[in-house]
Design an enzyme around this catalytic site. Structure first.
Site, short mmCIF file in Angstrom:
data_model
loop_
_atom_site.label_atom_id
_atom_site.label_comp_id
_atom_site.label_asym_id
_atom_site.label_seq_id
_atom_site.Cartn_x
_atom_site.Cartn_y
_atom_site.Cartn_z
N ASP A 1 74.20 -24.54 -23.13
CA ASP A 1 74.50 -24.91 -24.41
C ASP A 1 76.06 -25.26 -24.14
O ASP A 1 76.47 -25.45 -22.96
CB ASP A 1 74.68 -23.58 -25.44
CG ASP A 1 74.69 -23.94 -26.78
OD1 ASP A 1 75.46 -24.89 -27.06
OD2 ASP A 1 74.07 -23.38 -27.61
N THR B 1 61.00 -24.54 -11.66
CA THR B 1 59.77 -24.67 -10.70
C THR B 1 58.55 -25.23 -11.33
O THR B 1 57.85 -25.65 -10.76
CB THR B 1 59.47 -23.52 -10.00
OG1 THR B 1 59.35 -22.30 -10.74
CG2 THR B 1 60.53 -23.21 -8.80
O1 C5P Z 1 53.99 -11.96 -12.36
P1 C5P Z 1 54.72 -12.93 -11.49
O2 C5P Z 1 55.23 -12.34 -10.25
O3 C5P Z 1 54.07 -14.35 -11.35
O4 C5P Z 1 56.26 -13.04 -12.37
C1 C5P Z 1 57.19 -13.80 -11.97
C2 C5P Z 1 58.42 -13.88 -12.94
O5 C5P Z 1 59.27 -14.98 -12.51
C3 C5P Z 1 58.13 -14.52 -14.36
O6 C5P Z 1 59.01 -13.37 -15.37
C4 C5P Z 1 58.49 -15.72 -14.40
O7 C5P Z 1 58.63 -15.90 -15.74
C5 C5P Z 1 59.62 -15.62 -13.51
N1 C5P Z 1 59.87 -16.96 -12.91
C6 C5P Z 1 58.85 -17.66 -12.32
N2 C5P Z 1 59.28 -18.81 -11.78
C7 C5P Z 1 60.43 -19.35 -11.70
C8 C5P Z 1 61.38 -18.98 -12.69
C9 C5P Z 1 61.02 -17.54 -13.10
O8 C5P Z 1 57.80 -17.37 -11.94
N3 C5P Z 1 60.44 -20.62 -11.40
#
Ligand code: C5P
Length: 231
Positions: free
Chosen positions: A66, A120
């Protein structure tokens, strides 16, 4: 007592009962916790403060973007909740990141400030659609360097980016990486995964891990196994 573990357990739950079903089994010395947008919208600062008061290091993952003044005030409010880490989007620019850092420094307690570079979920077409030229990696490196020079303490990035980023940022600039899967566990919807050990070898400081722990039949055992693999 806070944790020396590199593991940040992602509390991706839609209600508080499920959060506490898990958190009641965990000890603050064994992991840190991440509260994201969904859970924060449902449970708010009250939940964050309960987790902090139980002694957990809490990463408040709200990815602020923001105008500088608004982000600064939001960061200060987060800092005053006692969280361990807070984050912003590097695409908010240097003035916004500097304002965030200054606000944190003026708060009663100073969380680590991290920045998201390129999400990502972006592929080259998405990058192109918002008018950014160059490869995803070029943009990630450029934004990480900008985050560092603007006062951020680290970035959230994919573990695949960690090796390259380590060449461009200082040693104490922290890299926080999701997309982690212990060997043999389900990949779920994550496309490019690394094991906890591989991610740390690539230069990650902290590993965000959700489902391999939260959906495990024995979450504590899964967490301790990961901690053990890293010790
Ligand atoms: O269940 P898992 O290990 O896939 O969860 C990964 C966590 O990291 C989730 O909260 C997801 O939103 C977060 N995350 C991600 N990739 C990113 C940024 C955040 O998986 N690039």
């Amino acid at each position: 007592m806070s944790s020396s573990s590199r593991v940040i357990v992602a509390l991706d739950f839609a209600n508080q009962a499920d959060v506490f079903k898990l958190v009641d089994q965990l000890d603050p010395t064994q992991c840190k916790l991440k509260v994201g947008k969904e859970l924060f919208a449902i449970a708010g600062p009250g939940l964050v403060e309960q987790l902090v008061s139980r002694g957990f290091d809490v990463f408040l993952d709200l990815k602020y973007l923001d105008i500088p003044n608004t982000v600064a005030m939001a960061c200060k409010a987060a800092a005053n909740m006692g969280v361990w880490m807070v984050n912003v989007h590097a695409l908010g620019g240097p003035n916004m990141m500097t304002a965030a850092k200054e606000a944190i420094l003026s708060a009663d307690h100073q969380p680590i400030l991290t920045a998201v570079t390129i999400l990502t979920s972006f592929d080259p077409a998405q990058l192109n659609a918002i008018g950014l030229s160059g490869s995803i990696q070029d943009n990630v490196v450029r934004l990480a360097k900008l985050a560092q020079s603007s006062g951020a303490d680290g970035v959230v990035c994919s573990a695949q980016e960690a090796t390259e980023l380590r060449k461009h940022v200082s040693k104490d600039f922290c890299l926080v990486t999701p997309g982690i899967r212990p060997a043999g566990s389900k990949t779920d919807d994550q496309k490019r995964i690394m094991t906890p050990v591989e991610a740390v070898q690539a230069g990650s400081d902290y590993l965000v891990i959700g489902r391999p722990i939260t959906q495990s039949s024995d979450p504590l055992a899964s967490l301790l196994e990961i901690n053990q693999s890293l010790s």
